[in-house]
Scaffold this active site. Sequence first.
Site, PDB file in Angstrom:
ATOM      1  N   ALA A  43       0.862  -1.200   0.000  1.00 20.07           N
ATOM      2  CA  ALA A  43       0.000   0.000   0.000  1.00 20.07           C
ATOM      3  C   ALA A  43       0.886   1.233   0.000  1.00 20.07           C
ATOM      4  O   ALA A  43       1.837   1.314   0.780  1.00 20.07           O
ATOM      5  CB  ALA A  43      -0.902   0.017   1.232  1.00 20.07           C
ATOM      6  N   LYS A 105      10.383   4.867  14.818  1.00 18.14           N
ATOM      7  CA  LYS A 105      10.806   5.162  16.203  1.00 18.14           C
ATOM      8  C   LYS A 105       9.924   6.215  16.851  1.00 18.14           C
ATOM      9  O   LYS A 105       9.688   6.183  18.068  1.00 18.14           O
ATOM     10  CB  LYS A 105      12.279   5.590  16.263  1.00 18.14           C
ATOM     11  CG  LYS A 105      12.674   6.718  15.323  1.00 18.14           C
ATOM     12  CD  LYS A 105      13.125   6.197  14.001  1.00 18.14           C
ATOM     13  CE  LYS A 105      13.202   7.314  12.979  1.00 18.14           C
ATOM     14  NZ  LYS A 105      14.188   7.089  11.963  1.00 18.14           N
ATOM     15  N   VAL A 132      15.981   1.874  15.553  1.00 17.31           N
ATOM     16  CA  VAL A 132      17.126   2.503  16.242  1.00 17.31           C
ATOM     17  C   VAL A 132      18.415   2.181  15.491  1.00 17.31           C
ATOM     18  O   VAL A 132      18.745   1.007  15.281  1.00 17.31           O
ATOM     19  CB  VAL A 132      17.242   1.999  17.701  1.00 17.31           C
ATOM     20  CG1 VAL A 132      18.408   2.688  18.402  1.00 17.31           C
ATOM     21  CG2 VAL A 132      15.949   2.233  18.461  1.00 17.31           C
ATOM     22  N   ILE A 136      22.286  -1.167  12.241  1.00 20.50           N
ATOM     23  CA  ILE A 136      23.042  -1.773  13.356  1.00 20.50           C
ATOM     24  C   ILE A 136      22.080  -2.606  14.208  1.00 20.50           C
ATOM     25  O   ILE A 136      21.052  -2.084  14.649  1.00 20.50           O
ATOM     26  CB  ILE A 136      23.676  -0.692  14.267  1.00 20.50           C
ATOM     27  CG1 ILE A 136      24.543   0.273  13.449  1.00 20.50           C
ATOM     28  CG2 ILE A 136      24.488  -1.344  15.382  1.00 20.50           C
ATOM     29  CD1 ILE A 136      25.084   1.439  14.267  1.00 20.50           C
ATOM     30  N   LYS A 205      14.898   7.497  19.560  1.00 16.14           N
ATOM     31  CA  LYS A 205      15.699   6.259  19.567  1.00 16.14           C
ATOM     32  C   LYS A 205      16.287   5.997  20.955  1.00 16.14           C
ATOM     33  O   LYS A 205      16.357   4.854  21.413  1.00 16.14           O
ATOM     34  CB  LYS A 205      16.815   6.368  18.528  1.00 16.14           C
ATOM     35  CG  LYS A 205      16.282   6.446  17.102  1.00 16.14           C
ATOM     36  CD  LYS A 205      17.368   6.885  16.146  1.00 16.14           C
ATOM     37  CE  LYS A 205      16.854   6.977  14.724  1.00 16.14           C
ATOM     38  NZ  LYS A 205      17.777   7.702  13.834  1.00 16.14           N
ATOM     39  N   GLY A 302      19.265   5.165   5.466  1.00 16.01           N
ATOM     40  CA  GLY A 302      19.365   4.812   4.045  1.00 16.01           C
ATOM     41  C   GLY A 302      18.556   3.569   3.728  1.00 16.01           C
ATOM     42  O   GLY A 302      18.202   2.797   4.623  1.00 16.01           O
TER      43      GLY A 302
HETATM   44  P1  NDP Z   1       9.375   7.807   2.850  1.00 18.45           P
HETATM   45  O1  NDP Z   1       8.681   9.115   2.944  1.00 18.45           O
HETATM   46  O2  NDP Z   1      10.483   7.664   1.869  1.00 18.45           O
HETATM   47  O3  NDP Z   1       8.296   6.656   2.549  1.00 18.45           O
HETATM   48  C1  NDP Z   1       7.016   6.630   3.141  1.00 18.45           C
HETATM   49  C2  NDP Z   1       6.040   6.208   2.082  1.00 18.45           C
HETATM   50  O4  NDP Z   1       4.758   6.001   2.687  1.00 18.45           O
HETATM   51  C3  NDP Z   1       5.869   7.275   0.994  1.00 18.45           C
HETATM   52  O5  NDP Z   1       5.915   6.675  -0.278  1.00 18.45           O
HETATM   53  C4  NDP Z   1       4.496   7.857   1.325  1.00 18.45           C
HETATM   54  O6  NDP Z   1       3.841   8.379   0.203  1.00 18.45           O
HETATM   55  C5  NDP Z   1       3.785   6.635   1.848  1.00 18.45           C
HETATM   56  N1  NDP Z   1       2.593   6.971   2.634  1.00 18.45           N
HETATM   57  C6  NDP Z   1       2.361   8.060   3.398  1.00 18.45           C
HETATM   58  N2  NDP Z   1       1.144   7.993   3.961  1.00 18.45           N
HETATM   59  C7  NDP Z   1       0.573   6.840   3.527  1.00 18.45           C
HETATM   60  C8  NDP Z   1      -0.679   6.211   3.731  1.00 18.45           C
HETATM   61  N3  NDP Z   1      -1.613   6.750   4.533  1.00 18.45           N
HETATM   62  N4  NDP Z   1      -0.935   5.046   3.128  1.00 18.45           N
HETATM   63  C9  NDP Z   1       0.006   4.477   2.327  1.00 18.45           C
HETATM   64  N5  NDP Z   1       1.219   5.034   2.069  1.00 18.45           N
HETATM   65  C10 NDP Z   1       1.497   6.194   2.676  1.00 18.45           C
HETATM   66  O7  NDP Z   1       9.889   7.463   4.316  1.00 18.45           O
HETATM   67  P2  NDP Z   1      11.107   6.522   4.734  1.00 18.45           P
HETATM   68  O8  NDP Z   1      11.090   5.266   3.952  1.00 18.45           O
HETATM   69  O9  NDP Z   1      12.333   7.324   4.799  1.00 18.45           O
HETATM   70  O10 NDP Z   1      10.712   6.221   6.261  1.00 18.45           O
HETATM   71  C11 NDP Z   1       9.750   5.254   6.597  1.00 18.45           C
HETATM   72  C12 NDP Z   1       9.875   4.957   8.089  1.00 18.45           C
HETATM   73  O11 NDP Z   1      11.155   4.434   8.344  1.00 18.45           O
HETATM   74  C13 NDP Z   1       9.739   6.185   8.998  1.00 18.45           C
HETATM   75  O12 NDP Z   1       9.118   5.796  10.191  1.00 18.45           O
HETATM   76  C14 NDP Z   1      11.192   6.581   9.264  1.00 18.45           C
HETATM   77  O13 NDP Z   1      11.348   7.271  10.473  1.00 18.45           O
HETATM   78  C15 NDP Z   1      11.816   5.206   9.356  1.00 18.45           C
HETATM   79  N6  NDP Z   1      13.239   5.152   9.105  1.00 18.45           N
HETATM   80  C16 NDP Z   1      13.771   5.735   7.990  1.00 18.45           C
HETATM   81  C17 NDP Z   1      15.117   5.620   7.726  1.00 18.45           C
HETATM   82  C18 NDP Z   1      15.728   6.230   6.515  1.00 18.45           C
HETATM   83  O14 NDP Z   1      16.947   6.123   6.367  1.00 18.45           O
HETATM   84  N7  NDP Z   1      14.972   6.845   5.626  1.00 18.45           N
HETATM   85  C19 NDP Z   1      15.999   4.874   8.619  1.00 18.45           C
HETATM   86  C20 NDP Z   1      15.343   4.288   9.761  1.00 18.45           C
HETATM   87  C21 NDP Z   1      14.005   4.424   9.981  1.00 18.45           C
HETATM   88  P3  NDP Z   1       3.980   9.974  -0.085  1.00 18.45           P
HETATM   89  O15 NDP Z   1       5.441  10.209  -0.306  1.00 18.45           O
HETATM   90  O16 NDP Z   1       3.132  10.173  -1.301  1.00 18.45           O
HETATM   91  O17 NDP Z   1       3.469  10.660   1.141  1.00 18.45           O
HETATM   92  N1  HSE Z   2      16.509  10.521   9.922  1.00 18.65           N
HETATM   93  C1  HSE Z   2      17.153   9.437  10.538  1.00 18.65           C
HETATM   94  C2  HSE Z   2      18.641   9.718  10.615  1.00 18.65           C
HETATM   95  C3  HSE Z   2      16.905   8.180   9.758  1.00 18.65           C
HETATM   96  O1  HSE Z   2      19.107  10.660   9.987  1.00 18.65           O
HETATM   97  O2  HSE Z   2      19.353   9.003  11.310  1.00 18.65           O
HETATM   98  C4  HSE Z   2      17.350   6.958  10.501  1.00 18.65           C
HETATM   99  O3  HSE Z   2      16.568   6.718  11.605  1.00 18.65           O
END
Ligand code: NDP
Ligand code: HSE
Length: 436
Positions: A43, A105, A132, A136, A205, A302
């Site tokens: 989704a 987190k 977190v 790692i 975290k 990443g």
């Molecule tokens: P992104 O914004 O890249 O991805 C989130 C996706 O979810 C987007 O494609 C977004 O669409 C979609 N989305 C938003 N709302 C909805 C909804 N209601 N239904 C379905 N899809 C939806 O985020 P990240 O992948 O960077 O982060 C995801 C999670 O992982 C977060 O909790 C983040 O804190 C965590 N995280 C991220 C890290 C990183 O390095 N990026 C590392 C560790 C944890 P749209 O863009 O159109 O809103």
């Molecule tokens: N925004 C977070 C960071 C992603 O920069 O470490 C990983 O949790």
Amino acid sequence: MKPINVGLLGIGTVGGGTFTVLSRNEAEITRRAGRPIRIVQVADKNLELAKQVAGGKVAVTDDAFAVVSNPEIDIVVELIGGYGVAKDLVLKAIENGKHVVTANKALLAVHGNEIFAAAQQKGVMVGFEAAVAGGIPIIKALREGLAANRIQWLAGIINGTTNFILSEMRDKGLSFDAVLKEAQRLGYAEADPTFDIEGIDAAHKLRIMAAIAFGIPMQFDKAYVEGISKLEAADIKYAEQLGYRIKLLGITRRKEAGVELRVHPTLIPAKRLIANVEGAMNAVLVQADAVGATLYYGKGAGAEPTASAVIADLVEVTRLHTADPQNRVPHLAFQPDRLSDVPVLPMAEVETAYYLRMRVQDKPGVLADITRILADSQISIDAMIQKEPAEGEGETDIIILTHVCKESAANTVIGKIEALAAVLGKVTRIRLEELQ
Ligand code: NDP
Ligand code: HSE
């Protein structure tokens, strides 16, 4: 063997990485898990993106609630982020008897107690290794690898974006804004980058790690949080001259009266391994009574590094989902009925050393006045620099490193120093940890 079915919510940076790594390493992951792990439904609000990343191989929808209610799905992976719809989705998935894996987190730090209680009641697992320090395996280390120990403290560089910013500013002299844009382009930054810069992401975290390290419930609102937005290049330079690096650290320490829980820029001796963690890398240093100090280092953000942790949770859930819920590893490392209610100490009670920088008029007696204020409060000086004033300037910088004292005593001293007529403006205070 019959595959375990996964529903993926959000196929952005981490969701996309999870999809890619699961496909690329399918055979190896199946050998580890004992059965194939298949994403059967994705989704995302952005249907076009979802179709493109999933490559027409799985069903795609823009209705995340359809996934958490899909009877075919055993595990829901929540990679949307935030406290809003993600909370409703996770709780609904649990209510529907599905295991959950999340990298969120923010959600766990704020609503973790409720989510774990719901999961406990339903007998399902909530995996959150990716929440977190990205790739790692620090949750597994704290929860299982260190299970014999009484953990005394831990200190971590747990936000890749801010560490990347501090490293690039120091090494390349780049501006704060330019480096932040690059961190966003590389997919490290949160949807709202103030979460990174102001230390909120690190505090989320830290809260999770403190709960697991000490067996206490999540109490996010009690953490002291200070980010890097007010940090000045001059302090990074002076710190180096004194043999220190400045890092945004999350620190939690067990004391007689409670637990310290704080995120702030911190001077660390440059010779410590953790002081040399650069770029978006993360590291967590854990001090425990039996093993001593252990250090965990790796990519903290990443797509694929985070996917690595998400998939490790998928493998764990696949291996354990038929086990008796009482015999699984407890979510917060300690049995849920054995959590303790040790209080989080107010910041005034925290003990640390300080870096103090002040701009002063260059005239006799100023330094003596300042050192007398410190002496009167029983705060001992560890090191000091007084810059030679630039030609024609009647002002200079004094930098003082103190020994450890209570934050309340440091506050009093700073107030008195700022009240001196010869001290110009505010005193810059950065906390200092030797991390011995
Ligand atoms: P992104 O914004 O890249 O991805 C989130 C996706 O979810 C987007 O494609 C977004 O669409 C979609 N989305 C938003 N709302 C909805 C909804 N209601 N239904 C379905 N899809 C939806 O985020 P990240 O992948 O960077 O982060 C995801 C999670 O992982 C977060 O909790 C983040 O804190 C965590 N995280 C991220 C890290 C990183 O390095 N990026 C590392 C560790 C944890 P749209 O863009 O159109 O809103
Ligand atoms: N925004 C977070 C960071 C992603 O920069 O470490 C990983 O949790």
